[in-house]
Design an enzyme around this catalytic site. Structure first.
Site, PDB file in Angstrom:
ATOM      1  N   LYS A 204      39.270  49.402  36.200  1.00  0.00           N
ATOM      2  CA  LYS A 204      38.511  48.770  35.112  1.00  0.00           C
ATOM      3  C   LYS A 204      37.209  49.501  34.815  1.00  0.00           C
ATOM      4  O   LYS A 204      36.698  50.254  35.650  1.00  0.00           O
ATOM      5  CB  LYS A 204      38.238  47.299  35.449  1.00  0.00           C
ATOM      6  CG  LYS A 204      39.490  46.455  35.272  1.00  0.00           C
ATOM      7  CD  LYS A 204      39.224  44.978  35.397  1.00  0.00           C
ATOM      8  CE  LYS A 204      40.548  44.222  35.161  1.00  0.00           C
ATOM      9  NZ  LYS A 204      40.417  42.790  35.419  1.00  0.00           N
ATOM     10  N   ARG A 239      45.099  42.484  42.374  1.00  0.00           N
ATOM     11  CA  ARG A 239      45.985  42.972  41.307  1.00  0.00           C
ATOM     12  C   ARG A 239      45.654  44.442  41.070  1.00  0.00           C
ATOM     13  O   ARG A 239      44.560  44.754  40.611  1.00  0.00           O
ATOM     14  CB  ARG A 239      45.766  42.122  40.058  1.00  0.00           C
ATOM     15  CG  ARG A 239      46.701  42.457  38.907  1.00  0.00           C
ATOM     16  CD  ARG A 239      46.446  41.526  37.727  1.00  0.00           C
ATOM     17  NE  ARG A 239      47.266  41.890  36.592  1.00  0.00           N
ATOM     18  CZ  ARG A 239      46.934  42.835  35.733  1.00  0.00           C
ATOM     19  NH1 ARG A 239      45.807  43.494  35.859  1.00  0.00           N
ATOM     20  NH2 ARG A 239      47.738  43.136  34.731  1.00  0.00           N
TER      21      ARG A 239
HETATM   22  C1  8Y7 Z   1      43.413  40.837  35.125  1.00  0.00           C
HETATM   23  C2  8Y7 Z   1      44.612  40.210  34.773  1.00  0.00           C
HETATM   24  C3  8Y7 Z   1      44.286  41.937  33.490  1.00  0.00           C
HETATM   25  C4  8Y7 Z   1      42.647  40.269  36.179  1.00  0.00           C
HETATM   26  C5  8Y7 Z   1      44.357  38.580  36.373  1.00  0.00           C
HETATM   27  C6  8Y7 Z   1      43.459  45.223  33.344  1.00  0.00           C
HETATM   28  C7  8Y7 Z   1      46.374  40.579  33.062  1.00  0.00           C
HETATM   29  C8  8Y7 Z   1      43.297  44.245  32.289  1.00  0.00           C
HETATM   30  N1  8Y7 Z   1      43.230  41.927  34.319  1.00  0.00           N
HETATM   31  N2  8Y7 Z   1      45.079  39.099  35.382  1.00  0.00           N
HETATM   32  N3  8Y7 Z   1      45.143  40.904  33.736  1.00  0.00           N
HETATM   33  N4  8Y7 Z   1      43.165  39.149  36.762  1.00  0.00           N
HETATM   34  N5  8Y7 Z   1      44.768  37.485  36.998  1.00  0.00           N
HETATM   35  O1  8Y7 Z   1      42.578  46.111  33.375  1.00  0.00           O
HETATM   36  O2  8Y7 Z   1      41.563  40.710  36.538  1.00  0.00           O
HETATM   37  O3  8Y7 Z   1      44.396  45.211  34.149  1.00  0.00           O
HETATM   38  S1  8Y7 Z   1      44.601  43.049  32.184  1.00  0.00           S
END
Ligand code: 8Y7
Length: 265
Positions: A204, A239
């Protein structure tokens, strides 16, 4: 939790895993590297991204899900905000809904409640298209914590038991660098709500900013550092895009911590 983007415009995979076979192979690779959950996303939610209609999201996600739900030895999570997508995917074998909108879309709570599926409730201020325009909080930890507490309560009232819930402060979703760092430091306060915590920092812009404007391709080591720090602070789920690097770093950090604490491994 390994990230499997099936969006043509996903910023860090560049749409490379768009094709079904490659998506399936990539999911298997992440499982072999140690992922305990695969999170499939068909809508890019990066800052500034455009909305994807539900039928297009389903067209991207369902073929991959129907293969993975049958093949994989681990649960499949679906990253979606749309009740219709939730329903179809839960019927197709998804074990978890990862909703950046915390089931606030009308019908989303109902789509999940009657199933046994797990849910990740994430905090987001605003909408992806505009959320990074000067986000403001008086006390970001208290406000995010209160939001997550309310949404968890709403789920429990609807019959989604606490054993099905995971909370996530939503790193990068309507937050400045300072807000994100404060939330990462606040894991103990968020854990006090009584639910496991999920953290997503992989590649990120926060990592780029903390490293002094590092491009997406140069965020691996910073992402692993943030994941280890989050896990040591108490996050249960991470994640990530880079499963092997994260898992190995966690394995070593965890062993040392356990030994230092005199615990069993
Ligand atoms: C997150 C996410 C994304 C996160 C959860 C990316 C779908 C952006 N970020 N879901 N999703 N937490 N739970 O950079 O921080 O992966 S999308």
């Amino acid at each position: 939790m390994g990230i499997l983007n099936v969006t043509p415009d996903s910023f860090s995979d560049g749409g490379r895993y768009d094709a079904l076979e490659r998506a399936v192979a990539h999911a298997w690779e992440m499982v072999e590297e140690g992922a305990a959950i695969i999170d499939i996303g068909g809508e890019s939610t990066r800052p500034g991204a455009a909305d994807v209609p539900a039928d297009e999201e389903l067209r991207r996600v369902l073929p991959v899900l129907s293969r993975l739900a049958r093949e994989l030895p681990v649960p499949v999570s679906i990253d979606t905000r749309r009740p219709e997508v939730m329903r179809r995917c839960l019927a197709e074998g998804a074990g978890m809904i990862n909703d950046i909108n915390a089931l606030r879309e009308p019908g989303a709570l109902e789509a999940v409640a009657g199933t046994g599926a797990a849910v990740c409730l994430m905090h987001m201020r605003g909408q992806p298209r505009t959320m990074q325009q000067a986000p403001h909080y008086t006390d970001v930890v208290a406000e995010v914590g209160e939001f997550l507490r309310q949404q968890a309560e709403r789920c429990e009232t609807a019959g989604i038991g606490p054993e099905r819930l995971v909370l996530d402060p939503g790193i990068g979703f309507g937050k400045s660098v300072e807000h994100n760092v404060a939330l990462l430091k606040a894991a103990p306060q968020l854990l006090a709500l009584g639910y496991p915590l999920l953290i997503g920092v992989s590649r990120k812009s926060l990592i780029g900013a903390l490293l002094g404007d590092a491009a997406v391709d140069n965020r691996l080591f910073g992402s692993v550092g943030a994941a280890v720090a989050a896990a040591l602070a108490g996050a249960r789920l991470l994640r990530v895009h880079d499963v092997r690097a994260t898992r190995e770093a966690l394995q070593v950090a965890w062993t040392v911590r356990a030994r230092a604490d005199g615990e069993e491994q």
